[in-house]
Every structure is written in C-alpha cells, then in structure tokens.
Design a protein around this motif. Structure first.
Motif, PDB file in Angstrom:
ATOM      1  N   PRO A  99       0.800  -1.225   0.000  1.00  0.00           N
ATOM      2  CA  PRO A  99       0.000   0.000   0.000  1.00  0.00           C
ATOM      3  C   PRO A  99       0.836   1.281   0.000  1.00  0.00           C
ATOM      4  O   PRO A  99       0.418   2.297  -0.540  1.00  0.00           O
ATOM      5  CB  PRO A  99      -0.853  -0.099   1.263  1.00  0.00           C
ATOM      6  N   ASP A 100       2.032   1.226   0.584  1.00  0.00           N
ATOM      7  CA  ASP A 100       2.879   2.423   0.631  1.00  0.00           C
ATOM      8  C   ASP A 100       3.860   2.498  -0.530  1.00  0.00           C
ATOM      9  O   ASP A 100       4.645   3.438  -0.635  1.00  0.00           O
ATOM     10  CB  ASP A 100       3.628   2.495   1.959  1.00  0.00           C
ATOM     11  N   GLY A 101       3.846   1.505  -1.416  1.00  0.00           N
ATOM     12  CA  GLY A 101       4.749   1.500  -2.562  1.00  0.00           C
ATOM     13  C   GLY A 101       6.187   1.169  -2.224  1.00  0.00           C
ATOM     14  O   GLY A 101       7.079   1.392  -3.033  1.00  0.00           O
ATOM     15  N   ALA A 102       6.417   0.616  -1.037  1.00  0.00           N
ATOM     16  CA  ALA A 102       7.778   0.260  -0.616  1.00  0.00           C
ATOM     17  C   ALA A 102       8.038  -1.210  -0.962  1.00  0.00           C
ATOM     18  O   ALA A 102       7.548  -2.110  -0.294  1.00  0.00           O
ATOM     19  CB  ALA A 102       7.958   0.504   0.878  1.00  0.00           C
ATOM     20  N   PHE A 103       8.806  -1.426  -2.013  1.00  0.00           N
ATOM     21  CA  PHE A 103       9.150  -2.769  -2.456  1.00  0.00           C
ATOM     22  C   PHE A 103      10.511  -3.123  -1.861  1.00  0.00           C
ATOM     23  O   PHE A 103      11.551  -2.685  -2.361  1.00  0.00           O
ATOM     24  CB  PHE A 103       9.203  -2.837  -3.988  1.00  0.00           C
ATOM     25  N   ALA A 104      10.519  -3.874  -0.765  1.00  0.00           N
ATOM     26  CA  ALA A 104      11.762  -4.230  -0.082  1.00  0.00           C
ATOM     27  C   ALA A 104      12.484  -5.322  -0.872  1.00  0.00           C
ATOM     28  O   ALA A 104      11.877  -6.309  -1.277  1.00  0.00           O
ATOM     29  CB  ALA A 104      11.464  -4.714   1.330  1.00  0.00           C
ATOM     30  N   LEU A 105      13.757  -5.109  -1.103  1.00  0.00           N
ATOM     31  CA  LEU A 105      14.624  -6.085  -1.747  1.00  0.00           C
ATOM     32  C   LEU A 105      15.779  -6.382  -0.784  1.00  0.00           C
ATOM     33  O   LEU A 105      16.908  -5.948  -0.997  1.00  0.00           O
ATOM     34  CB  LEU A 105      15.166  -5.548  -3.081  1.00  0.00           C
TER      35      LEU A 105
ATOM     36  N   THR B 215      15.561  -0.792  -0.476  1.00  0.00           N
ATOM     37  CA  THR B 215      14.118  -0.779  -0.675  1.00  0.00           C
ATOM     38  C   THR B 215      13.820   0.224  -1.780  1.00  0.00           C
ATOM     39  O   THR B 215      14.310   1.353  -1.749  1.00  0.00           O
ATOM     40  CB  THR B 215      13.377  -0.380   0.620  1.00  0.00           C
ATOM     41  N   LEU B 216      13.052  -0.211  -2.740  1.00  0.00           N
ATOM     42  CA  LEU B 216      12.636   0.646  -3.842  1.00  0.00           C
ATOM     43  C   LEU B 216      11.310   1.284  -3.422  1.00  0.00           C
ATOM     44  O   LEU B 216      10.285   0.613  -3.364  1.00  0.00           O
ATOM     45  CB  LEU B 216      12.468  -0.207  -5.102  1.00  0.00           C
ATOM     46  N   ASN B 217      11.353   2.559  -3.070  1.00  0.00           N
ATOM     47  CA  ASN B 217      10.153   3.281  -2.645  1.00  0.00           C
ATOM     48  C   ASN B 217       9.494   3.869  -3.890  1.00  0.00           C
ATOM     49  O   ASN B 217       9.932   4.893  -4.399  1.00  0.00           O
ATOM     50  CB  ASN B 217      10.533   4.362  -1.629  1.00  0.00           C
ATOM     51  N   ALA B 218       8.473   3.188  -4.367  1.00  0.00           N
ATOM     52  CA  ALA B 218       7.879   3.521  -5.664  1.00  0.00           C
ATOM     53  C   ALA B 218       6.358   3.601  -5.581  1.00  0.00           C
ATOM     54  O   ALA B 218       5.651   2.786  -6.186  1.00  0.00           O
ATOM     55  CB  ALA B 218       8.315   2.478  -6.689  1.00  0.00           C
ATOM     56  N   PRO B 219       5.831   4.588  -4.843  1.00  0.00           N
ATOM     57  CA  PRO B 219       4.373   4.703  -4.795  1.00  0.00           C
ATOM     58  C   PRO B 219       3.815   4.980  -6.192  1.00  0.00           C
ATOM     59  O   PRO B 219       4.391   5.735  -6.961  1.00  0.00           O
ATOM     60  CB  PRO B 219       4.125   5.882  -3.849  1.00  0.00           C
ATOM     61  N   GLY B 220       2.715   4.329  -6.507  1.00  0.00           N
ATOM     62  CA  GLY B 220       2.100   4.509  -7.816  1.00  0.00           C
ATOM     63  C   GLY B 220       2.605   3.526  -8.864  1.00  0.00           C
ATOM     64  O   GLY B 220       2.055   3.457  -9.956  1.00  0.00           O
ATOM     65  N   TRP B 221       3.658   2.788  -8.552  1.00  0.00           N
ATOM     66  CA  TRP B 221       4.176   1.775  -9.469  1.00  0.00           C
ATOM     67  C   TRP B 221       3.506   0.447  -9.155  1.00  0.00           C
ATOM     68  O   TRP B 221       3.132   0.174  -8.016  1.00  0.00           O
ATOM     69  CB  TRP B 221       5.694   1.654  -9.338  1.00  0.00           C
TER      70      TRP B 221
ATOM     71  N   SER C 290      10.611  -9.906  -5.662  1.00  0.00           N
ATOM     72  CA  SER C 290      11.169 -10.914  -4.765  1.00  0.00           C
ATOM     73  C   SER C 290      12.137 -10.230  -3.806  1.00  0.00           C
ATOM     74  O   SER C 290      12.258  -9.009  -3.810  1.00  0.00           O
ATOM     75  CB  SER C 290      11.903 -11.990  -5.581  1.00  0.00           C
ATOM     76  N   ASP C 291      12.842 -11.023  -3.028  1.00  0.00           N
ATOM     77  CA  ASP C 291      13.832 -10.474  -2.095  1.00  0.00           C
ATOM     78  C   ASP C 291      15.013  -9.834  -2.810  1.00  0.00           C
ATOM     79  O   ASP C 291      15.774  -9.098  -2.206  1.00  0.00           O
ATOM     80  CB  ASP C 291      14.363 -11.566  -1.166  1.00  0.00           C
ATOM     81  N   TRP C 292      15.210 -10.134  -4.095  1.00  0.00           N
ATOM     82  CA  TRP C 292      16.397  -9.664  -4.804  1.00  0.00           C
ATOM     83  C   TRP C 292      16.099  -8.921  -6.100  1.00  0.00           C
ATOM     84  O   TRP C 292      17.004  -8.368  -6.708  1.00  0.00           O
ATOM     85  CB  TRP C 292      17.359 -10.810  -5.094  1.00  0.00           C
ATOM     86  N   ASP C 293      14.840  -8.855  -6.540  1.00  0.00           N
ATOM     87  CA  ASP C 293      14.573  -8.126  -7.771  1.00  0.00           C
ATOM     88  C   ASP C 293      13.142  -7.599  -7.838  1.00  0.00           C
ATOM     89  O   ASP C 293      12.293  -7.982  -7.037  1.00  0.00           O
ATOM     90  CB  ASP C 293      14.903  -8.965  -9.005  1.00  0.00           C
TER      91      ASP C 293
END
Length: 185
Positions: A17-23, A29-35, A41-44
């Motif tokens: 919900p916050d767009g934080a894709f943890a790797l 962490t790729l903080n990508a709200p709206g994406w 996955s844990d690595w990509d």
C-alpha cells in the motif's frame, strides 16, 4: 498460524500500500508509490508506472564493484546484452555512460537507445550503486518519445530508494590473499 498464512495468501500478488518494495537480498528498498509490480522478490523487482508507459526493473549482482570509468563501461555493455537477450532489442547503442557522485556515494548512470522487434525506438536509462557486497541496479525502459519521463522516473526511484545494507569499503589492493599465499597485483 493458519490465519497468518491465509492473510499472506490474500495479499499475495498485491502491491504494498505504501509503494515500498523491499529487496533485502539486494540491500535496498525501492520506494515507488504509484508503481505496479509484475515481479517482486527479495532480490529483484519488475513493474510499470500507472499509465504503463514506463517499465522499471531493479536487481543486484552477487559482488560489489569499484565504480569507476572502466566498470561503468562494463556495466553499460552488460545492460546492452540484457536489452538484446531479455527484451529482444536490436540496434542497441550506448548513448552515454558516466560515473557520478550521489550524496557522497559513487553511482554509474547510462542511457542506451534501441529498436524493438516491432520497429519502435526505445530508450533504457540505468544506474548502478553499491550496497553491502553487491552492486545494485535500477533501470527504466520506455518508447523514445518518453525518454525524458523515463529519465525523471529513474531519478525519482533513485532519490527515494533506501539503502538497507550500506556498501563495504573497498578499493584498489596492492596484493591478493589466497589460500596458497599472497599475490602482488
């Protein structure tokens, strides 16, 4: 325990919900709200922006590189091969590649131009930076008319990224230690 499993399955495949894709395996962490992700996955990460005009990917190598001009050229060549192999791009050219300083950390940036199998001109903006023992990479891909937007999207993704595992201190060595002894370099 069953309820936790059921909750995890209910949210599987959803964007956070916050767009934080943890790797965590890649150290950031790729903080990508709206994406929206198509793979995470844990690595990509692979995904696209809201209107699907820009695609993004993030991953890391299993080793940390010294980010200098020679490495920048090698990374650009690897991104070229990635475009040819994974995206089936043709006429791939490295438009520019450089090493820049970003908040005290070196980062490689590049732009590659290419042609799709359908004859559409495309652009690939990529960056590499160091995390703990790894070289993490983020790239955006779009049709050529969206090049400025794709570059701006990459800038935003990099600015919002949170490094969770800082890079190790590495540099040029005078000798290499091996199980058989030291070798001068």
């Amino acid at each position: 325990m069953f309820l936790l499993l059921l909750a995890a399955l209910a949210f599987a495949g959803d964007d956070p919900p916050d767009g934080a894709f943890a790797l965590p395996e890649s150290g950031f962490t790729l903080n990508a709200p709206g994406w929206h992700m198509s793979r995470w996955s844990d690595w990509d990460f692979k995904g696209n922006n809201a209107d699907k005009s820009i695609f993004a990917s993030a991953w890391s190598t299993s080793y940390q590189l010294v980010l200098d001009d020679a490495t920048a050229k090698a990374l650009a060549d690897s991104w070229k091969a990635r475009l040819e192999d994974e995206e089936h791009a043709t006429e791939v050219t490295i438009a520019n590649v450089n090493v820049e300083d970003a908040a005290g950390q070196k980062r490689v940036r590049a732009r590659l131009d290419f042609m799709t199998s359908g004859g559409v001109k495309g652009v690939y903006h990529a960056a590499a930076f160091s995390t703990a023992g790894l070289t993490s990479q983020v790239a955006t891909l779009a049709a050529a008319p969206n090049s400025a937007r794709a570059a701006a999207a990459l800038d935003t993704l990099l600015e919002r990224a949170t490094i969770t595992r800082p890079p190790a201190a590495i540099g040029a060595a005078e000798e290499l230690s091996t199980p058989r002894g030291k070798v001068p370099l």
